[in-house]
Design a protein around this motif. Sequence first.
Motif, PDB file in Angstrom:
ATOM      1  N   ARG A  53      53.537  40.364  50.672  1.00  0.00           N
ATOM      2  CA  ARG A  53      52.210  40.917  50.520  1.00  0.00           C
ATOM      3  C   ARG A  53      51.930  42.238  50.754  1.00  0.00           C
ATOM      4  O   ARG A  53      51.225  43.091  50.469  1.00  0.00           O
ATOM      5  N   ASN A 152      45.509  35.146  43.988  1.00  0.00           N
ATOM      6  CA  ASN A 152      45.640  36.654  43.968  1.00  0.00           C
ATOM      7  C   ASN A 152      47.282  36.976  44.157  1.00  0.00           C
ATOM      8  O   ASN A 152      47.580  37.929  43.646  1.00  0.00           O
ATOM      9  N   GLN A 156      49.116  39.376  41.480  1.00  0.00           N
ATOM     10  CA  GLN A 156      49.883  40.687  42.123  1.00  0.00           C
ATOM     11  C   GLN A 156      51.448  40.805  41.630  1.00  0.00           C
ATOM     12  O   GLN A 156      51.650  41.797  41.204  1.00  0.00           O
ATOM     13  N   HIS A 157      52.010  39.734  41.920  1.00  0.00           N
ATOM     14  CA  HIS A 157      53.597  39.770  41.956  1.00  0.00           C
ATOM     15  C   HIS A 157      54.048  39.376  40.503  1.00  0.00           C
ATOM     16  O   HIS A 157      55.441  39.612  40.309  1.00  0.00           O
ATOM     17  N   GLU A 159      52.645  40.651  37.666  1.00  0.00           N
ATOM     18  CA  GLU A 159      52.179  41.467  37.078  1.00  0.00           C
ATOM     19  C   GLU A 159      53.100  42.034  35.562  1.00  0.00           C
ATOM     20  O   GLU A 159      52.517  42.402  34.679  1.00  0.00           O
ATOM     21  N   ARG A 475      46.758  45.535  50.618  1.00  0.00           N
ATOM     22  CA  ARG A 475      45.771  44.947  49.547  1.00  0.00           C
ATOM     23  C   ARG A 475      45.035  45.774  49.048  1.00  0.00           C
ATOM     24  O   ARG A 475      44.612  45.796  47.786  1.00  0.00           O
ATOM     25  N   GLU A 478      46.805  47.875  46.603  1.00  0.00           N
ATOM     26  CA  GLU A 478      47.059  47.054  45.280  1.00  0.00           C
ATOM     27  C   GLU A 478      45.943  47.021  44.214  1.00  0.00           C
ATOM     28  O   GLU A 478      45.833  47.261  43.181  1.00  0.00           O
ATOM     29  N   CYS A 479      44.621  47.141  44.967  1.00  0.00           N
ATOM     30  CA  CYS A 479      43.407  47.168  44.171  1.00  0.00           C
ATOM     31  C   CYS A 479      43.305  48.177  43.806  1.00  0.00           C
ATOM     32  O   CYS A 479      42.510  48.272  42.570  1.00  0.00           O
ATOM     33  N   LYS A 482      45.350  48.664  40.573  1.00  0.00           N
ATOM     34  CA  LYS A 482      44.586  47.664  39.519  1.00  0.00           C
ATOM     35  C   LYS A 482      43.347  48.689  38.737  1.00  0.00           C
ATOM     36  O   LYS A 482      43.339  48.708  37.592  1.00  0.00           O
TER      37      LYS A 482
END
Length: 665
Positions: A53, A152, A156-157, A159, A475, A478-479, A482
């Motif tokens: 994560r 989630n 994320q992973h 993608e 996190r 990562e947002c 995106k």
Amino acid sequence: MNDDSPSGPTNVAKDSANVAVQAEAIHGPVNVYQAAASPSPEETFEAGLNSLRAGMAPEAREHLRKAVIVDNYVNGHSCFYLLLALLSGRTLQQVPPNEIDQLRCVRGAVKDDDEWADAIKLIDHLLTSRPAESGAADLEQELRKLTAEQRNDVLQHMEMFLDSSAEDALWARAFDAADNDRLANDRLRRAWKFFQPEPVGARVRPADPVLIGFGAWAAATVTTALALAPAGFIGATAWQYNGTVALFALLALMAGCYASVRSGVEWRWKKEHRQAKDREYQGRPATTTRGDGFAKKIDQQFNHYAALYTPPGADRARWLSETAGVRRVMRDEVVTIYRESTVNAKRVAWLTRYLVADVARRWQTGKLWDYRKELRVPLLLKARCVLASIAAITAGAVLIWSSAQVRLLPVSLAAIAALPSIWAAARLWLRIAAAYRRHSADQAEKKLLLAGRQAALERWQRKLADRPDDLEMARWLECDRKALMEQAMTLYRLKRQDVLAHAFIEAPATPSYDRARIENGPWRYSKYKILLFLLTKDGVRQLTQHLDFQKATTRSRARTNYRYDAFTSVQVAETDNGENVFELTLTNGDPIKVKVTDPPTEVTEKEDKDPQGASQRTLNTAGLGHALHVLEGVAAEGKEWIAFERQREKVPLAEVSRAVNAIFA
């Protein structure tokens, strides 16, 4: 960043300054990404899950492989995350066959009614639906069955595998989730705290010791003995003349001596202490420390906060001039009490802020020089000392007169011998007593100073108590990625099926930024330079943005477009000072260079147990591995790389799909 000022976290870099790393911290030990010395399978799995994560897929694969394959921690939960770790951040071409074989070791481990079965099946669906042009409704329905945590993690992973029209809905969902989570958990108030180092404990410089040598003690003893012998003879002789008068004179002499010495000690130490403080605060000009060591950094802190905390409405030049001596004394104290313990200067910044803020408050309220009032010798004290001395002299004179009536010559000689001895003894004992009184006052003052600093430290620690952990930082980042992807697709008017492949590179944004990491974690930066490469049928779309991570804002958007045949070379080079620099060379124009990791600094050299490991983990989380795979492929094969890649993925795709399906009993 001041715990005693209304201003928020502030950093200043002006006049085209190239400050590079402005502040950094290494938090630890925090066992988030490292299992205990003799970990249980559950602890090893937890370390792997946290690593995944946080974006550290290689470390996650190692932990999860050990937990699932070696320690036999096999269930739907562990198999799901092992599968995600194998695919995270890379294409099927990058997955080694021996890692695919690991999935076969857990054949039949998951039943269809397992709560993680739907999540594992969705991964298989995402793999095998490529490049189908239908099935979005089915994928959306499968995604809806998952928990928020599972969704989630998949978005994320996986993608790299959401690249067909069937996955447009999934991308829309991923963008919505990123928008919802980007400022979650009070990011704007808490993110900056991650970059603050653990503050070092409160200290004060010890009170100066009492420096009374053997010679002074010997002289005081000898002169006292020389004074007592003739004084005793005079007193005894006076008693012979008139016992009552001699008794009252002796009592008056002792009382006068006691009162005069007591008030004299107070007079002397107050006067000397005030003069010493005046010399300390005003006696010498400020010095400039050379080099780049601890003292130099403390100098910079005091200069920075002195400029930052100029009292409102005050003339800055006057404020700096009138407080220069006080600030210099405080600076010298901080350097002295922390320098020998090899403390990182940034861990002392809380104390610098407190001291400068305290000086600013006292200067603004006119209390900065209150010590002069407190140490001023009162007129009453002076009068008491003088009157007590007169009373003692008068009583001594009465004793000498009375004794002279009995034996004039011996008493006269005794008086002549006693007076200089009494004067010398009084001066010596006054000096000794004043030294001890000064030491006692210093100890009381240091105790108050320490209490104030300890309170300031506790306020700062309370402010940092809700510091975000590394998983929250990962996190949020990562947002941000995106959000940048969504902006780019909107900017270029692209749909998801128009993007044949994409890659990110995250780098620290110059000229100045803060960085921090937890033990065994990657470096996190307060400011990022993010490069997004979108491969479309018409060429490469590159979007570069600067991200202020603490404020969650972006600026300085730069767009670059080029054809596939414009690539010349792609590389990551390590410079002589330890930086890792990404370089993309095109046929026309200057090379695109981005510093991805920093060289070692004073903190990493002194406090970091694994600087090379941290650098490698940072490279992994920066997306560099996948970016190199994509861009090197395009540089070598041009636009045809995309078709060739799809063809090359058929074999590993089939192998992964069979391995995934074999998990179910």
